[in-house]
Design an enzyme around this catalytic site. Structure first.
Site, short mmCIF file in Angstrom:
data_model
loop_
_atom_site.label_atom_id
_atom_site.label_comp_id
_atom_site.label_asym_id
_atom_site.label_seq_id
_atom_site.Cartn_x
_atom_site.Cartn_y
_atom_site.Cartn_z
N ARG A 79 0.96 -3.79 9.70
CA ARG A 79 0.45 -2.65 10.45
C ARG A 79 -1.03 -2.47 10.17
NH1 ARG A 79 1.81 1.50 8.43
NH2 ARG A 79 3.18 0.82 6.76
N TYR A 112 2.51 -8.02 15.82
CA TYR A 112 3.29 -7.72 14.60
C TYR A 112 4.19 -6.48 14.80
CZ TYR A 112 4.65 -5.82 10.18
OH TYR A 112 5.42 -5.27 9.18
N GLY A 113 5.38 -6.56 14.22
CA GLY A 113 6.43 -5.52 14.30
C GLY A 113 5.96 -4.09 14.50
N LYS A 126 8.04 2.46 14.72
CA LYS A 126 7.16 3.45 14.09
C LYS A 126 6.45 4.32 15.12
CE LYS A 126 8.58 2.44 10.20
NZ LYS A 126 8.17 1.56 9.16
N HIS A 167 10.80 8.91 7.74
CA HIS A 167 10.81 7.51 7.29
C HIS A 167 11.86 7.39 6.18
CE1 HIS A 167 8.06 3.96 5.78
NE2 HIS A 167 9.06 3.53 6.52
N SER A 195 6.49 2.35 2.75
CA SER A 195 6.74 0.98 3.18
C SER A 195 6.78 0.02 1.99
CB SER A 195 5.64 0.54 4.15
OG SER A 195 5.60 1.43 5.24
N ALA A 196 7.78 -0.86 2.00
CA ALA A 196 7.98 -1.86 0.95
C ALA A 196 8.18 -1.23 -0.42
CB ALA A 196 6.82 -2.87 0.94
N CYS A 197 8.88 -0.09 -0.45
CA CYS A 197 9.20 0.58 -1.72
C CYS A 197 10.69 0.78 -1.93
CB CYS A 197 8.45 1.89 -1.83
SG CYS A 197 6.67 1.66 -2.00
N ASN A 254 16.68 -1.95 0.41
CA ASN A 254 17.50 -2.29 -0.75
C ASN A 254 18.48 -1.17 -1.11
OD1 ASN A 254 16.79 -4.95 -2.42
ND2 ASN A 254 15.04 -4.31 -1.21
N ASP A 274 15.53 2.63 7.56
CA ASP A 274 14.09 2.88 7.73
C ASP A 274 13.77 4.25 8.35
OD1 ASP A 274 11.45 1.66 7.26
OD2 ASP A 274 11.22 1.71 9.44
N ARG A 315 9.03 -10.91 7.21
CA ARG A 315 10.15 -10.03 7.58
C ARG A 315 11.34 -10.80 8.15
NH1 ARG A 315 9.44 -4.21 6.67
NH2 ARG A 315 7.35 -4.18 5.78
N ARG A 372 6.26 4.07 -5.64
CA ARG A 372 6.06 2.96 -6.57
C ARG A 372 4.98 3.38 -7.55
NH1 ARG A 372 6.69 -2.78 -5.84
NH2 ARG A 372 7.83 -2.55 -3.90
N GLU A 424 21.63 -1.23 -9.96
CA GLU A 424 21.78 -0.26 -11.05
C GLU A 424 21.28 1.13 -10.65
OE1 GLU A 424 23.68 -1.13 -13.17
OE2 GLU A 424 23.43 -3.27 -13.65
P1 GTP Z 1 9.70 -1.12 4.77
O1 GTP Z 1 10.62 -1.92 5.60
O2 GTP Z 1 8.33 -1.67 4.72
O3 GTP Z 1 9.69 0.33 5.14
O4 GTP Z 1 10.19 -1.28 3.22
P2 GTP Z 1 11.44 -0.73 2.39
O5 GTP Z 1 11.14 0.63 1.87
O6 GTP Z 1 12.69 -0.89 3.16
O7 GTP Z 1 11.43 -1.69 1.11
P3 GTP Z 1 12.45 -2.84 0.66
O8 GTP Z 1 13.81 -2.32 0.33
O9 GTP Z 1 12.38 -3.94 1.64
O10 GTP Z 1 11.78 -3.30 -0.73
C1 GTP Z 1 10.47 -3.76 -0.82
C2 GTP Z 1 10.27 -4.54 -2.08
O11 GTP Z 1 10.60 -3.75 -3.22
C3 GTP Z 1 11.13 -5.78 -2.15
O12 GTP Z 1 10.36 -6.85 -2.62
C4 GTP Z 1 12.21 -5.41 -3.13
O13 GTP Z 1 12.70 -6.53 -3.82
C5 GTP Z 1 11.52 -4.42 -4.07
N1 GTP Z 1 12.49 -3.43 -4.62
C6 GTP Z 1 13.39 -2.71 -3.93
N2 GTP Z 1 14.15 -1.93 -4.74
C7 GTP Z 1 13.69 -2.15 -6.00
C8 GTP Z 1 14.06 -1.64 -7.30
O14 GTP Z 1 14.97 -0.82 -7.45
N3 GTP Z 1 13.36 -2.10 -8.37
C9 GTP Z 1 12.33 -3.01 -8.23
N4 GTP Z 1 11.71 -3.41 -9.32
N5 GTP Z 1 11.97 -3.53 -7.03
C10 GTP Z 1 12.63 -3.11 -5.93
C1 SPV Z 2 6.97 -0.34 7.43
O1 SPV Z 2 5.84 -0.85 7.31
O2 SPV Z 2 7.25 0.79 6.96
C2 SPV Z 2 8.03 -1.09 8.12
C3 SPV Z 2 7.68 -2.29 8.83
O3 SPV Z 2 9.18 -0.64 8.13
S1 SPV Z 2 6.90 -1.95 10.35
O4 SPV Z 2 7.92 -1.92 11.38
O5 SPV Z 2 5.97 -3.00 10.58
O6 SPV Z 2 6.25 -0.67 10.29
MN MN Z 3 9.35 1.29 7.01
#
Ligand code: GTP
Ligand code: SPV
Ligand code: MN
Length: 610
Positions: free
Chosen positions: A83, A223-224, A232, A252, A274-276, A280, A299, A392, A423, A519
């Protein structure tokens, strides 16, 4: 499939599969401006999807993966991988409508720029018309959109991510419904006879939103988050503006269902940047015997009050657009099983020599040879990652083996707890429970996180990301904060409890203090039991924390001292943190409601730092 041959726009529209004047006039206006060679209406049929995929393979945009079911691989232009927040605009009449966190431009001025950029921008290409509905078509208030795009890659991805095609179009017709106008062009017109590139895009990018008109115009990126406009742009930026007007929340957030050994269930929503960790946590496999978790969304959550005063959440999406790196059989086996079920579009991961995909963290050991996301040879000795950090997987949500049966409830599921988290290497404890709604909202507004590869820019810098919505609030952040307070003050509201978590705190040696991933179910258990009123807590300056022994670490290879470190509230860290929170509120200025300012003073008091 309706394919229209070269000819005037009017001729082409004669073969449109609808006579709805609003739909036709929207499609006509974009076609007249962008002058595509052809218009194709997306039906959602498998045959059409296959034809588009085949054409993308022939064009070199996609590689069909021999080792996967019905799945494709794309490598983007190396400058079109995330983004682009600095190119994202909220265009309202008056700058205050967009507020201090958004880029703003006057709607007329932006329309002038877009008019120039889109003039002839689809030349030599097909313009696809994608009718879609975010959420269920049978919802009380179905939320429609129509995306027109000159990117067949976007079409394939939209078919995964949203409920697209004839069903949505027929529902728009039947209800004569309004829809969000979504206009997308990669911005790479083709001259007569000019060869295309695998990933057309433009160095000039504009991701623009007109919340007052409920319209989105996106130029220059494939890109997405920049191009799949239901996600989004609509489900967060435009929907948050609608939600503000109508008294609900577009957030979000992931949504999960948690069931205890006695068979009692609760629904939980969680906002992490994002990516936090949303995807998972959405697919968590609990490690505590007898506990079960199921997935509803990973999401985005839309939450409206039900008649009982509770907040009901729906996931408006239909697929997962998940971060690939770090997703593996040990961290997220549920996602791996969903991917194995097929129908995927992968972007910017690495390719194996036998027609499969790989990324860092998928397996403990990397294959001996790969083609990296840039198309170069890669071996475990290479010093750059094989997959882009923001690569992705785009996977149908119905592939998820832990999908909760309630996921398709048109009116959603009642939420018992909301989690905020980010994070942070330091300062933020593993888990605290806020003491009331306003305190919870306050903690949401000061949510902080180290930046990730999900957006272009520097990675690892701590920034405030209120409610994990900083890049996605479609209006003034001050009004957004007030809206959250108003939700809490709604008459008859039966509000969820609000918690704050941090899976990412580090020890002195930089290792994670908490094992995370599956965990995290131990933290979820405490949250569940707090909401039920059974778990023990102690009062801390940040709210309630697990009493000694209340956090179930049975069978976990971690010392009680390490748990204490993960839970610790250190005055020396909070001295700095409070200053940073005060600076954040000062940056937002008058936008911050007084009720939240007093939360800072009270926190300072409780920390003994007054
Ligand atoms: P967006 O799709 O961008 O909104 O991201 P998201 O919030 O769905 O994040 P996602 O679950 O894809 O995790 C992003 C990164 O964080 C990945 O590389 C995971 O492996 C890492 N991660 C997720 N959960 C944990 C956790 O509990 N501990 C640690 N250390 N890393 C984690
Ligand atoms: C984010 O960045 O929070 C995502 C991926 O979930 S995107 O759809 O590119 O925004
Ligand atoms: Mn997201």
């Amino acid at each position: 499939m309706t394919v229209l041959d070269r000819g005037s726009v009017e001729d082409q529209l004669k073969a449109a599969p609808t006579s709805n004047e609003k739909v036709l006039s929207f499609v006509r206006s974009v076609a007249e401006l962008a002058t595509p060679d052809r218009i194709e209406w997306v039906t959602g049929d498998r045959a059409q999807r296959q034809e588009i995929a085949n054409a993308l393979v022939a064009a070199g945009t996609l590689i069909k993966l021999d080792k996967q079911k019905d799945s494709y691989y794309a490598a983007s232009d190396p400058d079109d991988v995330a983004r682009v927040e600095d190119r994202t605009y909220i265009c309202t009449h008056g700058e205050s409508g967009a507020g201090p966190l958004n880029n703003w431009m006057d709607p007329q001025e932006m329309k002038g720029i877009l008019n120039d950029l889109f003039t002839g921008s689809m030349k030599g290409r097909t313009m696809y018309v994608i009718p879609f509905v975010m959420g269920h078509v049978d919802a009380k208030q179905p939320m429609f959109g129509i995306e027109v795009t000159d990117s067949p890659y976007v079409v394939l991805s939209m078919l995964v991510m949203a409920r697209c095609g004839t069903t949505a179009l027929k529902a728009i017709e039947k209800l004569d419904a309004d829809f969000v106008e979504c206009v997308h062009s990669v911005g790479a017109p083709l001259a007569e006879g000019e060869d295309d590139v695998p990933w057309p895009c433009n160095t000039t990018k504009y991701i623009t939103h007109f919340p007052e008109d409920r319209a989105i115009w996106s130029f220059g990126s494939g890109y997405g988050g920049n191009a799949l406009l239901g996600k989004k742009c609509y489900a967060l930026r435009i929907a948050s503006a609608i939600a503000h007007d109508e008294g609900w929340l577009a957030e979000h957030m992931l949504i999960i269902k948690l069931t205890n050994p006695e068979g009692e269930s609760k629904f939980i929503a969680a906002a992490f940047p994002s990516a936090c960790g949303k995807t998972n946590l959405a697919m968590i496999e609990p490690t505590i015997p007898g506990w079960k978790a199921e997935t509803l969304g990973d999401d985005i959550a839309w939450m409206r009050f039900g008649e009982d005063g509770r907040l009901y959440a729906v996931n408006p999406e239909f697929g997962l657009f998940g971060v690939a790196p770090g997703t593996g059989y040990s961290t997220n086996p549920t996602a791996m099983r969903a991917i194995e079920a097929g129908g995927n579009v992968f972007t910017n991961v690495a390719l194996t020599d036998d027609g499969d995909v790989w990324w860092e963290g998928m397996t403990d050991e990397a294959p001996a040879h790969l083609t990296d996301w840039r198309g170069n040879d890669w071996t475990p000795e290479s010093d750059t990652p094989a997959a882009h950090p923001n690569s992705r997987f785009c996977t149908p949500i119905e592939n998820v083996p832990t999908l909760a049966p309630e996921w398709e409830n048109p009116d959603g599921v009642p939420i018992s707890a909301i989690l905020f988290g980010g994070r942070r290497k330091t300062t933020m404890p593993l888990i605290t429970q806020t003491t009331d709604w306003n305190h919870g909202v306050f903690m949401g507004t000061v949510l902080s996180s180290e930046t990730t590869a999900a957006a272009t820019g520097k990675v690892g810098v701590v920034r405030r990301d209120p409610m994990a919505m900083r890049p996605f609030i479609g209006y003034n952040v001050g009004d957004y904060f007030q809206h959250w307070l108003n939700i809490g003050a709604t008459e008859g509201a039966q509000l969820p409890e609000i918690f704050y978590v941090n899976w990412f705190r580090r020890d002195e040696d930089n290792s994670f203090l908490w094992p995370g991933f599956s965990e995290n179910s131990r933290v979820l258990k405490w949250i569940f039991e707090r909401v039920s009123g059974t778990a023990e807590a102690v009062e801390t300056p940040l709210g309630y924390a697990p009493a000694e022994g209340a956090l179930d670490i049975d069978g976990l290879d971690i010392t009680p001292e390490q748990v204490q470190k993960a839970l610790a509230i250190k005055p020396e860290e909070w001295d700095t943190e409070l200053e940073s929170i005060e600076a954040w509120y000062a940056e937002l200025g008058d936008a911050v409601p007084a009720a939240l300012r007093s939360e800072v003073d009270e926190l300072r008091e409780r920390l003994g730092l007054a």
